[in-house]
Design a protein around this motif. Structure first.
Motif, short mmCIF file in Angstrom:
data_model
loop_
_atom_site.label_atom_id
_atom_site.label_comp_id
_atom_site.label_asym_id
_atom_site.label_seq_id
_atom_site.Cartn_x
_atom_site.Cartn_y
_atom_site.Cartn_z
N ALA C 167 0.84 -1.20 0.00
CA ALA C 167 0.00 0.00 0.00
C ALA C 167 0.87 1.24 0.00
N LEU C 168 1.91 1.24 0.84
CA LEU C 168 2.75 2.42 0.91
C LEU C 168 3.39 2.72 -0.43
N VAL C 169 4.04 1.70 -1.00
CA VAL C 169 4.77 1.95 -2.24
C VAL C 169 3.83 2.46 -3.33
N VAL C 170 2.68 1.76 -3.46
CA VAL C 170 1.76 2.16 -4.54
C VAL C 170 1.25 3.57 -4.32
N THR C 171 0.76 3.84 -3.12
CA THR C 171 0.14 5.15 -2.91
C THR C 171 1.19 6.26 -2.92
N VAL C 172 2.38 5.97 -2.39
CA VAL C 172 3.40 7.02 -2.41
C VAL C 172 3.82 7.31 -3.85
N MET C 173 3.93 6.23 -4.63
CA MET C 173 4.25 6.47 -6.04
C MET C 173 3.20 7.40 -6.64
N LYS C 224 -4.73 5.96 -5.40
CA LYS C 224 -5.45 6.13 -4.12
C LYS C 224 -6.79 5.41 -4.17
N SER C 225 -7.49 5.54 -5.29
CA SER C 225 -8.84 4.98 -5.37
C SER C 225 -8.83 3.55 -5.91
N ALA C 226 -7.67 2.91 -5.88
CA ALA C 226 -7.58 1.49 -6.24
C ALA C 226 -8.24 1.20 -7.57
N GLN C 227 -7.90 1.97 -8.59
CA GLN C 227 -8.42 1.68 -9.93
C GLN C 227 -7.45 0.75 -10.65
N VAL C 228 -8.00 -0.08 -11.53
CA VAL C 228 -7.15 -0.94 -12.36
C VAL C 228 -6.18 -0.03 -13.12
N PRO C 229 -4.92 -0.30 -13.22
CA PRO C 229 -4.21 -1.49 -12.75
C PRO C 229 -3.57 -1.33 -11.37
N PHE C 230 -3.98 -0.34 -10.62
CA PHE C 230 -3.33 -0.14 -9.31
C PHE C 230 -4.20 -0.68 -8.18
N HIS C 231 -5.19 -1.50 -8.52
CA HIS C 231 -6.19 -1.86 -7.52
C HIS C 231 -5.68 -2.88 -6.52
N PHE C 232 -4.56 -3.54 -6.87
CA PHE C 232 -4.20 -4.76 -6.11
C PHE C 232 -3.89 -4.49 -4.66
N TRP C 233 -3.55 -3.26 -4.32
CA TRP C 233 -3.14 -3.06 -2.91
C TRP C 233 -4.34 -3.13 -1.97
N LEU C 234 -5.52 -2.82 -2.50
CA LEU C 234 -6.67 -2.71 -1.59
C LEU C 234 -7.09 -4.05 -0.98
N PRO C 235 -7.28 -5.12 -1.80
CA PRO C 235 -7.63 -6.39 -1.18
C PRO C 235 -6.59 -6.84 -0.18
N GLN C 236 -5.32 -6.58 -0.53
CA GLN C 236 -4.25 -7.01 0.38
C GLN C 236 -4.35 -6.24 1.70
N ALA C 237 -4.79 -4.99 1.58
CA ALA C 237 -4.83 -4.13 2.77
C ALA C 237 -5.87 -4.60 3.77
N MET C 238 -6.64 -5.63 3.39
CA MET C 238 -7.70 -6.08 4.29
C MET C 238 -7.15 -6.78 5.52
N SER C 239 -5.82 -7.00 5.55
CA SER C 239 -5.28 -7.62 6.76
C SER C 239 -5.14 -6.58 7.87
N ALA C 240 -5.63 -5.37 7.61
CA ALA C 240 -5.69 -4.37 8.66
C ALA C 240 -6.88 -4.69 9.57
N PRO C 241 -6.86 -4.17 10.80
CA PRO C 241 -8.04 -4.34 11.66
C PRO C 241 -9.30 -3.83 10.95
N THR C 242 -10.42 -4.51 11.15
CA THR C 242 -11.63 -4.16 10.41
C THR C 242 -12.04 -2.69 10.55
N PRO C 243 -11.96 -2.09 11.74
CA PRO C 243 -12.33 -0.66 11.79
C PRO C 243 -11.53 0.17 10.79
#
Lengths: 112, 526, 968
Positions: C167-173, C224-243
Motif C-alpha cells: 500500500a505504501l509503495v503504490v500510494t506514495v508512487m 489512491k482509489s484502487a483503480q485498475v491497474p493499481f487496484h491490487f493493494w486494496l484487497p491485500q490491505a484487508m489484513s488491517a483491523p476491520t475498523p
C-alpha cells in the motif's frame, strides 16, 4: 631546458601512474611519491626557469634578477603536505598488512 | 573589530584542538567540555557572520578579510558572503548536534577523537571561508587529514581497508588539485579567486585553453570529494565503515565539494565570463550529476546494510545537487541550497540512527537486511491479534527511523518535502536535462521510500522480540535534535527561505563578490 | 471571521488529539476512546456549523502565511464538495471510533491505534480543506503514511507487513506523480492556489503540457482509489483491523482519489483524453471489481472488491464528462461510504463473534444475532440497490447517465451493458454476503460461540443503516441541499436537471434496475454452490497485477543492484584509481580544445649536463616502477635517487630553499619507509606465472601511464611557454624587505605573506601525527611478519634464564653509539638552531630546522635503540605539537590585539644594553611555532613506528603510554 624538464615531469608522472595502478600497497606508495615529485616540479616550473638568479634579495631591487619566489613557496607547502600524507599512508598500509595478513590494496590476495 | 571575526571559525577549533592535544588522553572530561564550548562558540560566530552577511541592504554586505594585512590581491583573503556564512552555520550546528552522540562508547575507541573533530572543523571552515585557490588546497588537506584520522578511528580490518582506499584516492585527487592550481596560476599569475574571475574574460587562445584544462582538473578533484560517478565508489565503503558520529560529520564533506563547484562555476564561469568560458563544463556537471543520481538510487535499493543505505543517500543527494547547480538558474540554486541543508541534517541523523538499531561492527558486506522476497502468502489471512508492546526506547528509535525515511525521501511533514518542492518547482520548462533531473529526483524519492520501508519493516516490525543495542541518552539527544531542526524548518519557512533565495541571487551576481575583494586590493598594511 | 476559525479548528483538533493520545491515554482504553470519539464528534458539529456559509455555492477561505517567497500560502478552502467530505470523514470517524473500542481485543490500550486513526483523520480533512495544491499533496502523502502504519498495525503477521509495504509503495508512487502533476498544472496556471488553477481551465487544456499533467494527476487519483491497474493493494490491505478497513479503505481514504477527480473536473475534464482514460479505467475497474467480488469467500475480500467496483463506478461517472455524471458521482460517493462502512462493521461483528469470515464456514447467524442480521440486510440491500435505500437512487441516476451518454452508438450500448452486468453482479455478491452469512441453517462449528454483539458495537452499524434508509426514503430532504451545494462547487451555478425522488414513473433506468436485480438473483440462485466450490476467480485468477508488482519490486531491489555491482567492480582500488586517471585525461583533453599551440620555444638553451642528470632521474623513476613489486629495497633506493635528482634540479634552477627542504624530507621519508619495509611480506618473483588477465592489465596500465605522462609533459611544456608576464611575485619581491623584513623572499612568503598556508600546513602535520599515533595505539604488527634482529630474538630467553642478571640482555648495546651521540647530538641541534635563525634571510627556516632535529633523533634511535634512548632522553612530542600550534596562533592573534589583521608581522631593531642592536621580527615567533610542530609531529611518527618493533619483543603492560610523556 623547458623541454627537458617537461619530459622529466612526464616520465615521473608516467612511472608514478603505472605504480599507482599496481595491486601492491608498496607499489602504490612509491607511485604516489613519484607523482608528487612530478607535481612539485610542475608547479615549480610555473614560475619560469632561471639559472643563476639570486634566491635572496641583494642590493639590486630589479625583480627580473630574481627567481620567482611564489611558486617556490607553494612547492614548499606542497612538499610538506605530501610528506605528511605519505607518512600516514605508509602507516595505514602497514596496519592493513598487519590486520589482513597481506599487502594487497584490497586486503584480499587476489590475482595481481 | 576590523572583521577579525572572519578568522574565528578557523582559529577557535584549531586552538581548542591544540589545547586538547596538550591535555593528553587522560583528561577526557575536560577535552569533551572544551569541544562543546568550541562548537557553541562556532555556532554563535557563524550566526553573527550570517547576520552581517545579510545586512539590510538587498545584497547583504560581503566581509573581506585580508590575512596579514597585505593588499587583497596578494594576501590570502577570507571572504564571508551569504553562502559561506550559511555553510559555516550548517557545519557548526551539525558538529554541535553530533557531539553528544560520541560522548559514550564511540570516542573511547581511540585516543584522539575530540581534537580530530575540532581539526576537521578547521578544515571545513577554512575551505568555506578562503578566497584563495592554493589556500583552499591547504584547507582541503587539513580537512582530509582529519577525515583520515577519523575514518580510521577505532581501527579494525574493515576501517583500515576502507581507509586505505579513501586515502589513496584522495591523495591522487590532491595531485590533480595541485596541477590544476598550477596551470591556472601559470597563465593568470594569481591565486585569488576574485582577481581570477576579473581576469578570465580577457584571456584568449592558448592561455584560455590551459586555464580551462586547469579548471577541469580542479573540478575533477572536487567531483571526487563530492563522490560523483564514476569517481565516487570510495564513499559507500568508507562511510559505512566509519563509526556513526564520524560518518555523520562526513555528511557535510561531499557538500563541501558541491559548495566549491557552485562557488567557482558561478564566480569564474558565470554568464559574463566571456563567450568561450561562460557556463564552462556545466553540461558535464549536469550529466555526471544525473548518472550519480541514478547509480545512487539503484545502490539504495540494493543496500543490505543500513550504513550502505545511508551512504547511497549521500550519493543521491550529491547527484541531485550537482545537477541542480549545473542548471545555472537562481531559483534552482536556491532550491538546491535548501535541499543541501536538509539532506546534510537528515543524512547525518540517519547515520547516527543506523549505529543504534543494528549491530555496527559487522565484517565487510555482512548483510544486516535480508533481500526482498516476492512470495505473497495468504492474501486474506485472519487478523493476527497478538498484543504488541515495544519498550519506550525502541518506540523512539522507530519514530526517528520513520522521520529519517520521510526526510530523505522528501515526504511530508518534515522539511524534506518543502526542500524538494523548492528544488523541483523551478526546474520545469528548462530543457531536456532539467526535465530529466526533475523526473529522476522524484523517482529517487520513490526508491528511498522503498528502501527505507524495506529496512524499517525488517528492523522494527518483522520480529517483535528483537534485541536492540543499549542506547545512551546522548545518542538519542543527537538524533532527536537533528530531526527536530528539520521538523522546525517545515513550519518556520519564510525567514530561512528568504535568506537562501537572496544567497542564490548573490551567487548569480558574481560582480558583487569580485568587487568586494577588488575594493581591498588598494589598501596596504597600516 | 468565525468560519475561518472553525475550519482551522476542524483541521487542527485531530492532530492535537493525536499528539495528546499517548500522554492522556497512558494505556487507559476508556480515555483514549473518549478522546477519539469526542474529537470526531466536535469536528462533525463544527462542520455542520459551516454549512450555511457554503449552502449557495460560496467558497470560504482562511489563509495563513507559510512560505510566501515560494508562492506558498496555507489556505483552508471550504466549498460544497469539501463540506460533504468533511461530514463524511468526521461522521464515519466518530462511528468507527466507537466501534473500534468494542471490536479491538480487550487487553489493548489502543494508544497507538487511536492516535494513528486521529492523525489519519486530520490528514484526510487536510486534503479536502486544501486551498493550495502543494498543501493538498502534503496531506495526500500523509494519508498514505498513516494508512501504511494502520495496515501494519498487527505487524508480526507477514501478510500485514507485506500489505502495508505494498500500500505504501503504490500510494506514495501515486503521490509523487501527483506532486509532479500539480507542479505542471501550477506551472501552466502560474499559481499554486486552487482557485487560480480552477479558473485557468482553458489555458491548461490547451497547453502542450496538458497530457503529461493529466496523466500524472490521474495516476495519483487511481492509485489512491484502487483503480485498475493499481487496484491490487486494496484487497491485500484487508489484513488491517476491520475498523481501519471500514474507515480508510472503504469510506474515506480511497475516496480521496475521487475527490481529486471531482476537484479538478472543471480544469481537466471535457477532453477526449479525459473521457477515454478516466471513463475507460472506471469501466474496467467496475467490471473487474464486481466480477472478482462475486467469487470471494472471505467476507472482507468480497467487500474489498465490491469497494473497488463501486469506486470504478464513481470514476466512470466522473469520466463520462456529462454534468449529471458528476452529480451522480458525488451522490454515490456518499451512499457508498454509508452502506459500505456499515457493511464492513457488520462483517467485523460476525468475525468478532464467530472467529471466522469465511462464507463457506458461516450460515444461519440470524438465529443467534438477529439485530446485526437485520442491519446487515439493510446495508446489503442498499449495496445491491434495492428500492427505498440510497443505493437504489444513485444506481438509478447512474443508469440515467449511462443511457444519456452519447459518444457514438457502440460505445453507449457498451456502457449500458457493462452497467447492467456490474449492477447484476452487485446484486449477486450482496446476496452471497448477506445470505451466506445470516441465512440458511445455523451451523455449530464456529471457532467461537456467537451471540449478539454489545449494543455499542451495533450502534454504529445501525446509525449508518438508518442513514441508508433515510436517504433512500426522503432523499430530497436529507441530502438535497448538501448535494446541490457540492454539485454547484464543481459544476458552477448551471446544474443539470436531476430529481432526487424514489419514483420517477416507469422509466428506462427503473426497468434496468429491475432487470439487473432479477438477473442478479437468478445468477446467485443458480451458481451459489458452484461459486462456493471455486477457489480462484475465473478469468482473472488471484490478481496477477499484484504478482507483477512483487516481481518488479524484487527486480528493482535485487537484480538491478546486482547488475550495477557487476558493471562497476567498485570494490577494487585499482579500478577506482584507473577511473580517476582516465577521467582526468578525458576532462583535460576536452577542456583544452582548441588544442593549444606550444609557441616557439623562447626558452633557454638546453644544458647537456642537465639533460644527462635527468636521464639518470628518469632511469631511476622507471627503475623504481619496475622493482617496486619484488625488490622493495631497490625500488626505495631508486626513488631516493629520483628525489636527489629533483633536489639537484632545484639547486640548478636557483631554488636553494626547495633543495634543502626536498633533501631533508627525502631522507626522513626514506627512513620511515625503511622502518616500514620490515613488516611487508617477502615476495619472490616468478612464483606464479602471469595470468592472461594480469598481462592484459599490465599492458592497459602501461598505455594509460604513458598517455598520462605524455599529456602532462606537453601540458607542462605548453604552459612554460605561455607564462603570464606579471604575476603576484613582483609585489612580493618588492615588499619582502621593506614590508616583511626578510631577504629570503620564499621564507618571507611562507611566514608572512602567505602565513595562513603555513599555519594550515603545520596543522596537517599535527593531524597526521595524531592519526598515526591513534592508529598504532594498541596495534600489533602481524605475527608472521619478518622476524626481529637476532639479538632481539634471543634476548628475552636470556633474561628468563638469568633473571638476576643486570642490566637485562635486551639493553645490551655497545658503548660507542652512546659516546657518538653525546658528540653528535649537540652539533646537529646547534646546526638546526643555525638553520632556524637564518631562515628569514637565507635558505632555511623553521621547517627545515625541525626536520633536522628529527634527524638527530633518528640518529639517536638508530645508534642507541629505543629503550636505551628513552631511558635517557625524554621526548614529549604531543607537547611540542600543541605548544607549537598555540605559539603560531598567538603570534597571529597578537596582531589582532594590536588592531591589525590576523598574522600581521612586525619587525624592527631592538637595542639591548650589553648586546647592542639586534634585529627583531615577529615572524620569527611564528616560525618557531612551525619548528616546534614539525619537530613534534615527525618525532611522534618516528617514535611510534620505532615502538612497533619493540612491542613484538617485550609486550609493555597495559595500553601503551602517550609516547614519551610518562616518565620511563
Amino acid at each position: 631546458m623547458e623541454a627537458v624538464l617537461a619530459i622529466a615531469i612526464g616520465a615521473l608522472a608516467g612511472s608514478g601512474v603505472w605504480l599507482l595502478l599496481r595491486p601492491r600497497t608498496f607499489q602504490v606508495i612509491i607511485g604516489l611519491t613519484l607523482i608528487s615529485y612530478a607535481v612539485n616540479l610542475f608547479i615549480f616550473s610555473i614560475g619560469g626557469l632561471r639559472i643563476g638568479a639570486d634566491p635572496v634579495l641583494g642590493a639590486a631591487t630589479d625583480p627580473a634578477r630574481y627567481a620567482d619566489p611564489l611558486p617556490q613557496a607553494l612547492v614548499l607547502t606542497a612538499i610538506v603536505i605530501s610528506f605528511a600524507t605519505t607518512a600516514l599512508f605508509l602507516v595505514v598500509l602497514l596496519t592493513s598488512r598487519g590486520l589482513t595478513g597481506n599487502d594487497h590494496v584490497d586486503g584480499e590476495d587476489g590475482t595481481s | 573589530m576590523n572583521g577579525a571575526l572572519a578568522v574565528a571559525p578557523i582559529l577557535i577549533p584549531l586552538a581548542v584542538a591544540a589545547v586538547q592535544v596538550l591535555l593528553g588522553v587522560r583528561l577526557r572530561r575536560t577535552r569533551t567540555s572544551l569541544s562543546f564550548l568550541s562548537c557553541l562558540a562556532l555556532v554563535a560566530v557563524a550566526a553573527v557572520l550570517m547576520a552581517s552577511a545579510s545586512a539590510p541592504d538587498g545584497g547583504g554586505k560581503t566581509l573581506v578579510y585580508n590575512v596579514g594585512g597585505w593588499p587583497a590581491r596578494f594576501a590570502i583573503v577570507l571572504v564571508v558572503d551569504r553562502l559561506s556564512a550559511l555553510m559555516l552555520l550548517l557545519t557548526a550546528v551539525l558538529a554541535f548536534a553530533v557531539l553528544p552522540y560520541a560522548l559514550g562508547r564511540w570516542q573511547r575507541m581511540g585516543p584522539h577523537f575530540q581534537p580530530l573533530v575540532q581539526l576537521l572543523l578547521v578544515g571545513y571552515n577554512g575551505a568555506f571561508l578562503t578566497g584563495d585557490l592554493f589556500n583552499l588546497f591547504v584547507f582541503f588537506e587539513v580537512l582530509l587529514a582529519a577525515s583520515y584520522g577519523l575514518a580510521l578511528h577505532g581501527s579494525g580490518a574493515r576501517r583500515v581497508g576502507a581507509g586505505l582506499h579513501y586515502i589513496a584516492i584522495n591523495l591522487t585527487a590532491s595531485m590533480l588539485f595541485l596541477i590544476g592550481v598550477g596551470l591556472i596560476f601559470g597563465v593568470t599569475g594569481t591565486l585569488n579567486m576574485a582577481v581570477l574571475a576579473h581576469l578570465i574574460p580577457d584571456l584568449t587562445g592558448t592561455p584560455r585553453a590551459l586555464m580551462h584544462a586547469g579548471a577541469a582538473l580542479l573540478g575533477l578533484a572536487f567531483l571526487i570529494k563530492a563522490a560523483v560517478w564514476p569517481v565516487g565508489f570510495w564513499l559507500p565503503r568508507t562511510y559505512s565503515a566509519a563509526i556513526p558520529p564520524v560518518a555523520a560529520l562526513f555528511a557535510a564533506m561531499t557538500k563541501l565539494g558541491i559548495y566549491v563547484i557552485l562557488r567557482l562555476s558561478l564566480l569564474l564561469f558565470g554568464a559574463d565570463a566571456g563567450f568561450a568560458s561562460a557556463h564552462f563544463g556545466s553540461d558535464w556537471l549536469l550529466w555526471l550529476g544525473i548518472i550519480t543520481l541514478v547509480v545512487g538510487s539503484i545502490g539504495m535499493l540494493g543496500a543490505r546494510e543500513l550504513g550502505k543505505l545511508a551512504s547511497y543517500c549521500v550519493l543521491v543527494s550529491s547527484g541531485t545537487l550537482l545537477g541542480a547547480v549545473a542548471l545555472h538558474t537562481p531559483a534552482v540554486t536556491a532550491g538546491a541550497l535548501a535541499y543541501l541543508v536538509v539532506s546534510v541534517l537528515g543524512i547525518a541523523a540517519f547515520f547516527l540512527l543506523a549505529g543504534l538499531v543494528v549491530p555496527r561492527e559487522t565484517p565487510e558486506g555482512a548483510a544486516q537486511l535480508e533481500p526482498y522476497d516476492p512470495v505473497v502468502d495468504a492474501l486474506f489471512a485472519a487478523e493476527d491479534e497478538r498484543r504488541v508492546t515495544s519498550p519506550a526506547p525502541v518506540v523512539i528509535l522507530a519514530a526517528c527511523f520513520l522521520a529519517c525515511g520521510l526526510l530523505l525521501s522528501g515526504l511530508p511533514p518534515l522539511s524534506g518535502f518543502l526542500a524538494k518542492f523548492a528544488l523541483l518547482a523551478p526546474m520545469l520548462g528548462r530543457g531536456t536535462g532539467a526535465t530529466l533531473l526533475f523526473a529522476l529526483t522524484i523517482t529517487a524519492g520513490l526508491c528511498t521510500v522503498i528502501a527505507m520501508a524495506h529496512a524499517g519493516i525488517q528492523i522494527f516490525w518483522a520480529d517483535p522480540d528483537r534485541e536492540f543495542p543499549r542506547v545512551e541518552p546522548g545518542e538519542t539527544i543527537s538524533v532527536v535534535g537533528l530531526l527536530g531542526i528539520c521538523l522546525v524548518l517545515t513550519f518556520v519557512v519564510a525567514a530561512p527561505w528568504n535568506y537562501l533565495s537572496a544567497t542564490a541571487q548573490q551567487l548569480h551576481a558574481p560582480e558583487h563578490y569580485i568587487n568586494a575583494v577588488m575594493d581591498r586590493t588598494t589598501e596596504n598594511r597600516p | 471571521m468565525p468560519y475561518g476559525c472553525i475550519s482551522t479548528a476542524i483541521l487542527l483538533l485531530p492532530f492535537a488529539a493525536a499528539l495528546a493520545t499517548p500522554l492522556i491515554g497512558r494505556g487507559n482504553r476508556r480515555r483514549t476512546t473518549w478522546l477519539m470519539t469526542s474529537t470526531a464528534g466536535v469536528c462533525l458539529v463544527l462542520s455542520t456549523l459551516l454549512f450555511p456559509g457554503i449552502a449557495d455555492g460560496e467558497v470560504l477561505h482562511q489563509t495563513f502565511a507559510w512560505a510566501p517567497a515560494l508562492g506558498l500560502e496555507f489556505t483552508l478552502r471550504v466549498d460544497g464538495l469539501t463540506w460533504l467530505f468533511l461530514v463524511l470523514i468526521c461522521g464515519i470517524g466518530l462511528l468507527v471510533g466507537i466501534y473500534a473500542t468494542y471490536y479491538m481485543p480487550r487487553e489493548y490500550p489502543l494508544v497507538r491505534f487511536y492516535s494513528l486513526l486521529l492523525a489519519f483523520m486530520g490528514a484526510m480533512l487536510g486534503i479536502v480543506l486544501s486551498g493550495n495544491v502543494i498543501q493538498l499533496v502534503f496531506f495526500w502523502e500523509l494519508t498514505s503514511l498513516f494508512s501504511f502504519l494502520l495496515i501494519g498495525y498487527w505487524h508480526h503477521g507477514k501478510s500485514a507487513r507485506d500489505a502495508a509495504r505494498t500500500a505504501l509503495v503504490v500510494t506514495v508512487m501515486g503521490g509523487l506523480c501527483l506532486l509532479a502533476g500539480v507542479l505542471l498544472l501550477a506551472h501552466i496556471a502560474g499559481s499554486y492556489d486552487v482557485d487560480a488553477i480552477l479558473v485557468a481551465g482553458d489555458r491548461i487544456r490547451e497547453s502542450p503540457l496538458y497530457l503529461p499533467a493529466l496523466a500524472l494527476v490521474l495516476v495519483g487519483a487511481f492509485t489512491k482509489s484502487a483503480q485498475v491497474p493499481f487496484h491490487f493493494w486494496l484487497p491485500q490491505a484487508m489484513s488491517a483491523p476491520t475498523p481501519v478497513s471500514a474507515y480508510l479503505h472503504s469510506a474515506t481514504m480511497v475516496k480521496a482519489g475521487v475527490f481529486l477527480l471531482l476537484r479538478f473536473w472543471p480544469v481537466l475534464a471535457g477532453t477526449e483524453e479525459w473521457f477515454w482514460i478516466v471513463g475507460g479505467v472506471g469501466l474496467t475497474t467496475m467490471l473487474v471489481g464486481a466480477w472478482a467480488a462475486t467469487f470471494q469467500h472471505d467476507m472482507k475480500a468480497v467487500l474489498a472488491y465490491s469497494t473497488i467496483s463501486h469506486l470504478g463506478l464513481i470514476t466512470m461517472l466522473a469520466g463520462l464528462g456529462s454534468t449529471l455524471g458528476v452529480v451522480a458521482a458525488i451522490f454515490h460517493t456518499v451512499n457508498h461510504a454509508t452502506f459500505k462502512a456499515s457493511m464492513f462493521m457488520a462483517v467485523g461483528a460476525v468475525d468478532h463473534e464467530t472467529g471466522t469470515r469465511d462464507l463457506r464456514r458461516l450460515g444461519g447467524l440470524r438465529h443467534v444475532m438477529p439485530i446485526t442480521a437485520t442491519l446487515a440486510v439493510i446495508a446489503g440491500a442498499a449495496m445491491a440497490g434495492v428500492p427505498l435505500l440510497n443505493g437504489f437512487l444513485s444506481k438509478e441516476m447512474f443508469f440515467a447517465v449511462a443511457l444519456g451518454a452519447n459518444h457514438g452508438l457502440e460505445l453507449d450500448t457498451l456502457t449500458v451493458l457493462v452497467a447492467l452486468i456490474a449492477a447484476a453482479l452487485g446484486v449477486t455478491y450482496s446476496l452471497r454476503l448477506v445470505g451466506g452469512a445470516f441465512f440458511g441453517p445455523l451451523r455449530h462449528d464456529f471457532p467461537r460461540q456467537p451471540h449478539e454483539p454489545p449494543r455499542w458495537m451495533r450502534f454504529p452499524i445501525g446509525t449508518l443503516a438508518l442513514a441508508c434508509l433515510a436517504v433512500g426514503v426522503f432523499p430530497a430532504w436529507v441530502v438535497g441541499p448538501p448535494l446541490r451545494a457540492a454539485a454547484t462547487s464543481v459544476l458552477g451555478v448551471q446544474l443539470p436537471v436531476y430529481d432526487l425522488a424514489i419514483w420517477h414513473g416507469l422509466t428506462l433506468p427503473l426497468l434496468m434496475s429491475v432487470i439487473a436485480f432479477v438477473i442478479g438473483c437468478v445468477v446467485y440462485w443458480v451458481l451459489r454452490r458452484r461459486i462456493a466450490a471455486r477457489d480462484a476467480t475465473p478469468l482473472i485468477g488471484r490478481i496477477p497485477a499484484l504478482h507483477w508488482f512483487e516481481r518488479a519490486l524484487a527486480f528493482a531491489t535485487t537484480t538491478l543492484p546486482e547488475l550495477q555491482r557487476r558493471v562497476f567492480p567498485s570494490r577494487h582500488l585499482q579500478v577506482q584509481l584507473l577511473l580517476v586517471v582516465l577521467l582526468a585525461g578525458i576532462l583535460g583533453l576536452v577542456a583544452v580544445r582548441p588544442l593549444p599551440v606550444p609557441a616557439a620555444a623562447h626558452g633557454m638553451q638546453v644544458d647537456p649536463a642537465f639533460a644527462l642528470l635527468w636521464l639518470l632521474g628518469v632511469a631511476c623513476a622507471i627503475g623504481a616502477a619496475t622493482h617496486a613489486k619484488f625488490q622493495r629495497m631497490a625500488a626505495l633506493i631508486f626513488t631516493a635517487g629520483t628525489g636527489l635528482v629533483v633536489c639537484i634540479t632545484f639547486v640548478w634552477l636557483s631554488a636553494p630553499d626547495l633543495a634543502v627542504t626536498q633533501l631533508v624530507v627525502e631522507s626522513v621519508t626514506t627512513v620511515l619507509l625503511l622502518l616500514g619495509l620490515r613488516w611487508l611480506p617477502k615476495r619472490v618473483p616468478g612464483l606464479s606465472p602471469l595470468s592472461r588477465v594480469a598481462r592484459y592489465r599490465r599492458i592497459r596500465d602501461a598505455v594509460v601511464a604513458i598517455a598520462v605522462g605524455a599529456g602532462l609533459a606537453s601540458l607542462a611544456y605548453t604552459v612554460m611557454n605561455h607564462l603570464v608576464a606579471d604575476s603576484a611575485s613582483r609585489f612580493f619581491l618588492e615588499q619582502a624587505l621593506p614590508g616583511g623584513g626578510g631577504r629570503n623572499v620564499v621564507n618571507v612568503i611562507l611566514v608572512d605573506f602567505r602565513a595562513l598556508d603555513t599555519l594550515g600546513e603545520i596543522t596537517v602535520l599535527a593531524i597526521v601525527a595524531l592519526a598515526v599515533f591513534a592508529l598504532l595505539w594498541r596495534f600489533r604488527p602481524a605475527a608472521e611478519s619478518i622476524g626481529a634482529p637476532h639479538q632481539r630474538e634471543v634476548a628475552p630467553a636470556q633474561d628468563e634464564v638469568h633473571a638476576d642478571r643486570h642490566p637485562p640482555a635486551w639493553t645490551d648495546q655497545s658503548a660507542t653509539p652512546g659516546l657518538l651521540i653525546l658528540l653528535i647530538a649537540p652539533l646537529i641541534a646547534l646546526f638546526a638552531l643555525h638553520l632556524f635563525l637564518r631562515g628569514h634571510n637565507l635558505p632555511g627556516g623553521g621547517f627545515v630546522a625541525g626536520i633536522t632535529v628529527t634527524m638527530t633523533l633518528i640518529v639517536l634511535y638508530m645508534a642507541g635503540g629505543t629503550r636505551w634512548l628513552e631511558a635517557r632522553l625524554r621526548i614529549a612530542p604531543a607537547r611540542w605539537i600543541g605548544m607549537g600550534l598555540l605559539l603560531a596562533i598567538a603570534t597571529g592573534l597578537a596582531a589582532v590585539v594590536l588592531g591589525d589583521r590576523f598574522l600581521t608581522s612586525y619587525h624592527g631593531r631592538w637595542t639591548v644594553p650589553v648586546l647592542g642592536e639586534i634585529p627583531f621580527n615577529s615572524a620569527l615567533l611564528f616560525d618557531l611555532g612551525v619548528f616546534a610542530v614539525v619537530t613534534g609531529a615527525s618525532a611522534l611518527m618516528l617514535v611510534v613506528l620505532a615502538h612497533q618493533s619493540l612491542r613484538r619483543v617485550v609486550q609493555p603492560p597495559g595500553p601503551p603510554r602517550e609516547t614519551g610523556e610518562a616518565e620511563p
